[in-house]
Scaffold this motif. Structure first.
Motif, short mmCIF file in Angstrom:
data_model
loop_
_atom_site.label_atom_id
_atom_site.label_comp_id
_atom_site.label_asym_id
_atom_site.label_seq_id
_atom_site.Cartn_x
_atom_site.Cartn_y
_atom_site.Cartn_z
N VAL A 33 -8.05 -1.27 10.60
CA VAL A 33 -9.09 -0.43 10.00
C VAL A 33 -8.56 0.99 9.82
CG1 VAL A 33 -11.36 0.62 10.40
CG2 VAL A 33 -11.01 -1.83 10.85
N ARG A 34 -7.90 1.52 10.86
CA ARG A 34 -7.35 2.87 10.77
C ARG A 34 -6.27 2.95 9.69
NH1 ARG A 34 -7.17 1.73 16.13
NH2 ARG A 34 -4.93 2.08 16.36
N ARG A 35 -5.40 1.93 9.65
CA ARG A 35 -4.34 1.90 8.62
C ARG A 35 -4.95 1.88 7.22
NH1 ARG A 35 -1.83 -3.66 8.01
NH2 ARG A 35 -3.85 -3.87 7.04
N SER A 63 2.13 1.23 12.40
CA SER A 63 1.63 0.91 11.06
C SER A 63 0.62 1.96 10.59
CB SER A 63 0.98 -0.47 11.05
OG SER A 63 1.95 -1.46 11.25
N VAL A 64 -0.20 2.43 11.50
CA VAL A 64 -1.17 3.48 11.15
C VAL A 64 -0.43 4.77 10.84
CG1 VAL A 64 -3.09 4.88 12.00
CG2 VAL A 64 -3.03 2.42 12.48
N ARG A 65 0.56 5.11 11.66
CA ARG A 65 1.31 6.35 11.43
C ARG A 65 2.02 6.31 10.08
NH1 ARG A 65 2.72 5.32 16.78
NH2 ARG A 65 4.89 4.95 16.23
N ILE A 66 2.59 5.18 9.72
CA ILE A 66 3.26 5.04 8.43
C ILE A 66 2.26 5.20 7.29
CG2 ILE A 66 4.46 3.41 6.91
CD1 ILE A 66 5.84 2.36 9.54
N ALA A 67 1.09 4.59 7.43
CA ALA A 67 0.05 4.71 6.40
C ALA A 67 -0.43 6.15 6.27
CB ALA A 67 -1.12 3.78 6.71
N VAL A 68 -0.56 6.84 7.40
CA VAL A 68 -0.98 8.25 7.40
C VAL A 68 0.07 9.10 6.69
CG1 VAL A 68 -1.30 10.26 8.92
CG2 VAL A 68 -2.48 8.10 9.42
N ILE A 69 1.33 8.88 7.01
CA ILE A 69 2.42 9.64 6.39
C ILE A 69 2.43 9.41 4.88
CG2 ILE A 69 4.94 9.76 6.21
CD1 ILE A 69 4.94 9.28 9.32
N ALA A 70 2.28 8.15 4.47
CA ALA A 70 2.26 7.83 3.04
C ALA A 70 1.06 8.49 2.36
CB ALA A 70 2.24 6.32 2.84
N ALA A 71 -0.09 8.48 3.02
CA ALA A 71 -1.29 9.10 2.46
C ALA A 71 -1.08 10.60 2.28
CB ALA A 71 -2.49 8.82 3.36
N LEU A 72 -0.48 11.24 3.26
CA LEU A 72 -0.21 12.68 3.15
C LEU A 72 0.71 12.97 1.96
CD1 LEU A 72 0.17 13.54 6.93
CD2 LEU A 72 -1.64 14.35 5.39
N GLY A 73 1.67 12.10 1.74
CA GLY A 73 2.56 12.26 0.58
C GLY A 73 1.80 12.13 -0.72
N ARG A 74 0.92 11.14 -0.81
CA ARG A 74 0.16 10.95 -2.05
C ARG A 74 -0.78 12.13 -2.32
NH1 ARG A 74 -0.19 5.91 0.04
NH2 ARG A 74 -2.44 5.92 0.35
N ILE A 75 -1.34 12.70 -1.28
CA ILE A 75 -2.22 13.85 -1.47
C ILE A 75 -1.40 15.06 -1.91
CG2 ILE A 75 -3.78 15.47 -0.30
CD1 ILE A 75 -4.71 13.04 1.40
N GLY A 76 -0.21 15.22 -1.32
CA GLY A 76 0.72 16.25 -1.77
C GLY A 76 0.40 17.67 -1.34
#
Length: 185
Positions: A33-35, A63-76
């Protein structure tokens, strides 16, 4: 007695329920859910998600940390640069790779020095991500370090380095070749 289950991230996303997704990011019973909430927040692209996402960078689940990092990249958002640079020092290869990818998406020149260090990472995937990120940032400080790893042992890394150098304006005729003699071009 009503039954309550985990938040339904798909429904929250469909409704555009930003606060519901932020709450789902903190749902401790199910890491998926967090991911998924992190991914949905990244897809929304709202800079207001940066702070709750950065708070989730210390989640117990990789897996959550990776999703968070990817989300931060997409937000920019440039506010994420420092925490993303810190993630480059993780023991986990997938975290370092995701951080390099996201730093490239953010495109902030503050990340250049940290990404240059990653060009010497033990993992080819981190070296490739760092080279790609440096090409996206297009800061001239990366030119010489990229040239220094132009002959990397991994063909995928060499191609990423060549692409980054091209993005920086380096001419292909300035090098003997991108590939090695033992590899088809």
């Amino acid at each position: 007695m009503p039954l309550f289950g985990p938040p339904n991230v798909d429904k929250l996303m469909a409704k555009g329920d930003f606060l519901g997704l932020v709450n789902a990011l903190e749902y401790q019973n199910v890491w998926r859910v967090r991911r998924d909430a992190a991914g949905a927040l990244g897809d929304m692209g709202d800079p207001a998600a940066v702070e709750p996402l950065m708070a989730a960078l210390d989640d117990d689940s990789a897996s959550v940390r990776i999703a968070v990092i990817a989300a931060l990249g997409r937000i920019g958002d440039p506010a994420a640069v420092e925490p993303l640079m810190a993630a480059l020092r993780s023991q986990a290869v997938d975290i370092r790779k995701a951080a390099a990818d996201s730093l490239g998406q953010v495109g902030d020149p503050r990340a250049v020095e940290a990404l240059i260090v990653c060009l010497e990472d033990a993992s080819w995937s981190v070296r490739r991500a760092a080279a790609d990120a440096l090409g996206q940032i297009r800061d001239a400080r990366a030119t010489e370090p990229l040239k220094a790893v132009f002959e990397d042992s991994d063909a995928i890394v060499r191609r990423a380095v060549a692409g980054a150098l091209a993005a920086l304006g380096w001419k292909p005729n300035e090098a003997r070749s991108v590939g090695r003699a033992d590899e088809p071009r």
